[in-house]
Design a protein around this motif. Sequence first.
Motif, mmCIF file in Angstrom:
data_model
loop_
_atom_site.group_PDB
_atom_site.id
_atom_site.type_symbol
_atom_site.label_atom_id
_atom_site.label_comp_id
_atom_site.label_asym_id
_atom_site.label_seq_id
_atom_site.Cartn_x
_atom_site.Cartn_y
_atom_site.Cartn_z
ATOM 1 N N CYS A 44 4.324 -1.779 5.210
ATOM 2 C CA CYS A 44 2.891 -2.066 5.085
ATOM 3 C C CYS A 44 2.370 -1.509 3.761
ATOM 4 O O CYS A 44 2.443 -0.301 3.534
ATOM 5 N N PRO A 45 1.851 -2.370 2.902
ATOM 6 C CA PRO A 45 1.405 -1.905 1.583
ATOM 7 C C PRO A 45 0.321 -0.820 1.642
ATOM 8 O O PRO A 45 0.178 -0.076 0.677
ATOM 9 N N ILE A 48 -0.413 1.778 7.068
ATOM 10 C CA ILE A 48 -1.113 2.033 8.329
ATOM 11 C C ILE A 48 -0.198 2.856 9.234
ATOM 12 O O ILE A 48 1.013 2.624 9.260
ATOM 13 N N ASN A 73 -6.950 1.245 6.395
ATOM 14 C CA ASN A 73 -7.236 -0.166 6.142
ATOM 15 C C ASN A 73 -8.643 -0.499 6.617
ATOM 16 O O ASN A 73 -8.924 -0.496 7.808
ATOM 17 N N CYS A 83 -2.145 -11.428 6.647
ATOM 18 C CA CYS A 83 -0.989 -10.756 6.054
ATOM 19 C C CYS A 83 0.280 -11.562 6.304
ATOM 20 O O CYS A 83 0.446 -12.101 7.404
ATOM 21 N N GLN A 85 3.012 -10.942 7.635
ATOM 22 C CA GLN A 85 3.649 -9.855 8.382
ATOM 23 C C GLN A 85 5.160 -9.980 8.408
ATOM 24 O O GLN A 85 5.880 -8.999 8.361
ATOM 25 N N GLN A 88 6.505 -8.168 5.710
ATOM 26 C CA GLN A 88 6.049 -6.795 5.516
ATOM 27 C C GLN A 88 6.375 -5.942 6.731
ATOM 28 O O GLN A 88 7.539 -5.730 7.037
ATOM 29 N N CYS A 89 5.348 -5.490 7.441
ATOM 30 C CA CYS A 89 5.575 -4.553 8.539
ATOM 31 C C CYS A 89 6.572 -5.075 9.574
ATOM 32 O O CYS A 89 7.499 -4.374 9.978
ATOM 33 N N GLU A 108 -3.066 -5.795 15.473
ATOM 34 C CA GLU A 108 -4.087 -5.279 14.563
ATOM 35 C C GLU A 108 -5.343 -6.148 14.661
ATOM 36 O O GLU A 108 -6.472 -5.664 14.737
ATOM 37 N N ILE A 451 -3.558 -8.120 1.157
ATOM 38 C CA ILE A 451 -3.293 -6.708 1.403
ATOM 39 C C ILE A 451 -2.861 -5.982 0.124
ATOM 40 O O ILE A 451 -3.244 -4.831 -0.096
HETATM 41 S S1 SF4 Z 1 -0.438 -6.745 9.170
HETATM 42 FE FE1 SF4 Z 1 -0.628 -6.158 7.027
HETATM 43 S S2 SF4 Z 1 -2.051 -4.451 7.042
HETATM 44 FE FE2 SF4 Z 1 -1.353 -4.716 9.129
HETATM 45 S S3 SF4 Z 1 0.350 -3.325 9.333
HETATM 46 FE FE3 SF4 Z 1 1.206 -5.281 8.766
HETATM 47 S S4 SF4 Z 1 1.334 -5.232 6.547
HETATM 48 FE FE4 SF4 Z 1 -0.017 -3.557 7.157
#
Ligand code: SF4
Lengths: 472, 278
Positions: A44-45, A48, A73, A83, A85, A88-89, A108, A451
Amino acid sequence: MRERSAAERIRDFQEVPLGYTPEQAIEEAKRCIQCKNPKCVGGCPVEIDITGFLKFVAEGDFASAAEKIKETNALPAICGRVCPQEDQCEKECILGVKGEPVAIGSLERFVADWERESSPRPSTRYARSGHPSPSKMERGMNFDDSRKKGVRIAVVGSGPAGLTCAGDLARLGYQVTIFESLHVTGGVLTYGIPEFRLPKAIVNLEVEYVKSLGVEIKTDMLVGNVYTIEELLKEYKAVFIGSGAGLPKFMNIPGENLDGVYSANEYLFRVNMMKAWQFPEYLTPVKIGKRVAVVGGGNVAMDSARVSLRLGAEEVTILYRRTHDEMPARKEEIERAVEEGIVFKILTLPIKYHANNEGWVSEAECIQMELGEPDSSGRRRPVEIPNSNFKIPIDTVIVAIGNSPNPLVPHRTPNLKTEKWGGVIVTAAGLTSIPGVYAGGDIVRGAATVISAMGDGKVAAKAIHSFLGPTK
Amino acid sequence: MFKIIKKEKLNESVTRLIVEAPHIARAARPGNFVVVIPAENAERIPLTIADADKERGTISIIFQIVGATTRVLDSLKVGDEIAHLLGPLGVPSHIAKYGTVVVIGGGVGIAEIYPAVKALKSAGNKVIAIIGARCKDLLIFEKELRTESSELKITTDDGTCGRKGFVSDELKDLIASGEKIDLVIAVGPVPMMKVCCDVTKAHNIRTVVSLNPLILDATGMCGICRVTVGGKTKFACVEGPEFDGHEVDFKELTERLKAYKDVEKRADEHVCRLLSNG
Ligand code: SF4
Ligand SMILES: Cc1cc2nc3c(=O)[nH]c(=O)nc-3n(C[C@H](O)[C@H](O)[C@H](O)COP(=O)(O)OP(=O)(O)OC[C@H]3O[C@@H](n4cnc5c(N)ncnc54)[C@H](O)[C@@H]3O)c2cc1C
Ligand SMILES: Cc1cc2nc3c(=O)[nH]c(=O)nc-3n(C[C@H](O)[C@H](O)[C@H](O)COP(=O)(O)OP(=O)(O)OC[C@H]3O[C@@H](n4cnc5c(N)ncnc54)[C@H](O)[C@@H]3O)c2cc1C
Ligand code: SF4
Ligand code: FES
């Protein structure tokens, strides 16, 4: 997550996913095994505390979950929706190795929506959750309040980068003014991403929140032309440039300037910003034909295609020169586009547009591609198959192959150093080549993500604070 | 903000508004334009800054009523506020001492050349202004330009004022008379600019035109304003609106200006209905 059926949703601009019920959210959050060393956070950039918020959700304590997220955030309702996702996360989630990763993004979103709906007024909502109370950022700094009074900072652009930077600085006590060139705030969140993916009511609420922190927003103000950065520096102690991407890219092929050929920016701007779908009550027109071709494979292309469908196009085709696997759009949106009946012509590159007698585009001449060796980005490079030209009849083309950083501020700011491709050059702290001037978001990265723009805004706010604060 | 201080009908279809906009007045240069959104539901339309008064903090815009949004703008009264006004926009005219400059304005383009004429004159040029309109009643700025220019020539299509004919006829004669011309600036309808460029090209006289493509954001974001100049795509709102006339693809510009003609008519009918219902 529950979704509206494709047949129903293509008739309007309302949101596609309906979100979790509280029970579903709790159940999904319980799947998280609460890793000691959670990989997801690294993806997560804005880092969080994912384990922390998921634990609260699993316990049904949504208010604490919201508070947890907002420590880092400020715009969870937006990030949860847009995002990428899966890159990323969720990409890093340990459960993804064998099965499905925890649906972090959807959770989220659920938490943010729950909070918004249970406390509709932004000021009380954030006051109650102590937005953020105090944030990680503030805890790390001892700052004498009296010194911040009257210290003014200018922010250029009201997209996610500018809003985040302004919000963080305001919470630290600075007097922040955002200059926005358009007549509406929000940047791409407002003029680019369509309502069915990101309701404007949510964007407005976030803007209202930033205003409630004391940030002044001046719209209709084109920095560079009205005031130069140099002039701003006379009135403001620091400047953050978050002017985003502009300048749509074209392929420079014959027929691209024919009537009926839009850049995605123009097309989405007409629809989202100028409300062309309510023409003639709103006076800006948009002309959408029966057969629409969209060139590109990113989020912008998916949005343009799906908007066209909702505006009544009969057949919408995506022309993409690589394959499904290489498409940079969010996976979810590609799947939804397929469900909605968008035709995908992959390994297809338009090389020329032909016109009818009235000068309107009528055919896209394309060439078939195949995948060759990987290029510098690691994706296999598309190569043309000789003599494989074919034509498809169309009456609208939307070119969605990307945007360059908005050149206006750099053009009017001689000392501001940029990369060859137009991106403003910054240090890791967001500092440009001019002392006191910071930048972040798409103006630095080229077309990137919401993000990462927010992350940049945060980093710059912190840097501006240490530049101005403790030492002076 | 953006309160209308003064409103004046210059003729049946052309209106001048003086609007409060100190930050725009302060930064405006000849050749700049503004984007006007007269009411929240209207379009963003570009209009040249015809004059700017830094002391009073006002700018003036002069527009011809041709469609929906100019009609809405014309329905505003003194004391009303324009919903949004963005500017100054575009690259300002390059004002320098060239020698003899011929500045040509056609129709509402006459209003657009006024700031350039003034600035070129005070930069020490001999400025010959040629203005033209369909008939006498549509001529504007005659008095102002007579004072500001070194010489003023007038043409009307029907001969009701000045010479019967086009501004390009006057330009041809001027060249034929042996006047040494260093620069020509032409602002007006696309066909007029094109003809002027054809005339000067034969004599190799540098010619600058101010293009009027369709405009949306006017900040270099949407690309609707793209024009082909010297074989390259240019965004007129940030790289123009002034370009070397001999390099402009006028045919393409003409085609692109037609893109919304049919639907614009519907918008105009809608506005007419609303305005007549009061
Ligand atoms: S959805 Fe985006 S802001 Fe939320 S945890 Fe994942 S990367 Fe981070
Ligand atoms: C159609 C579309 C869909 C997208 N979908 C996604 C998605 O699903 N997920 C995702 O993460 N990202 C997505 N993106 C990308 C994402 O929106 C951007 O990366 C992000 O908005 C960049 O934020 P920013 O603040 O840097 O710039 P922007 O959002 O572009 O905001 C810049 C603001 O600055 C203003 N401005 C520019 N110049 C000036 C000036 N000189 N003076 C004053 N103001 C100025 C602009 O008007 C604008 O409001 C999408 C982009 C588009 C276009
Ligand atoms: C940089 C720039 C500066 C300008 N300055 C002035 C000015 O000072 N005064 C002024 O009266 N006009 C000026 N124009 C033209 C003006 O912007 C248009 O007349 C206006 O947008 C029409 O809007 P509308 O909604 O009333 O009419 P629409 O309904 O949009 O158009 C009505 C008719 O006019 C045509 N049209 C629309 N836009 C243009 C255009 N840009 N050029 C030529 N024809 C067009 C349409 O094809 C249609 O036939 C300028 C244009 C540009 C690009
Ligand atoms: S990696 Fe997955 S399972 Fe582990 S803490 Fe993060 S979300 Fe939970
Ligand atoms: S008007 Fe949009 S880029 Fe010029």
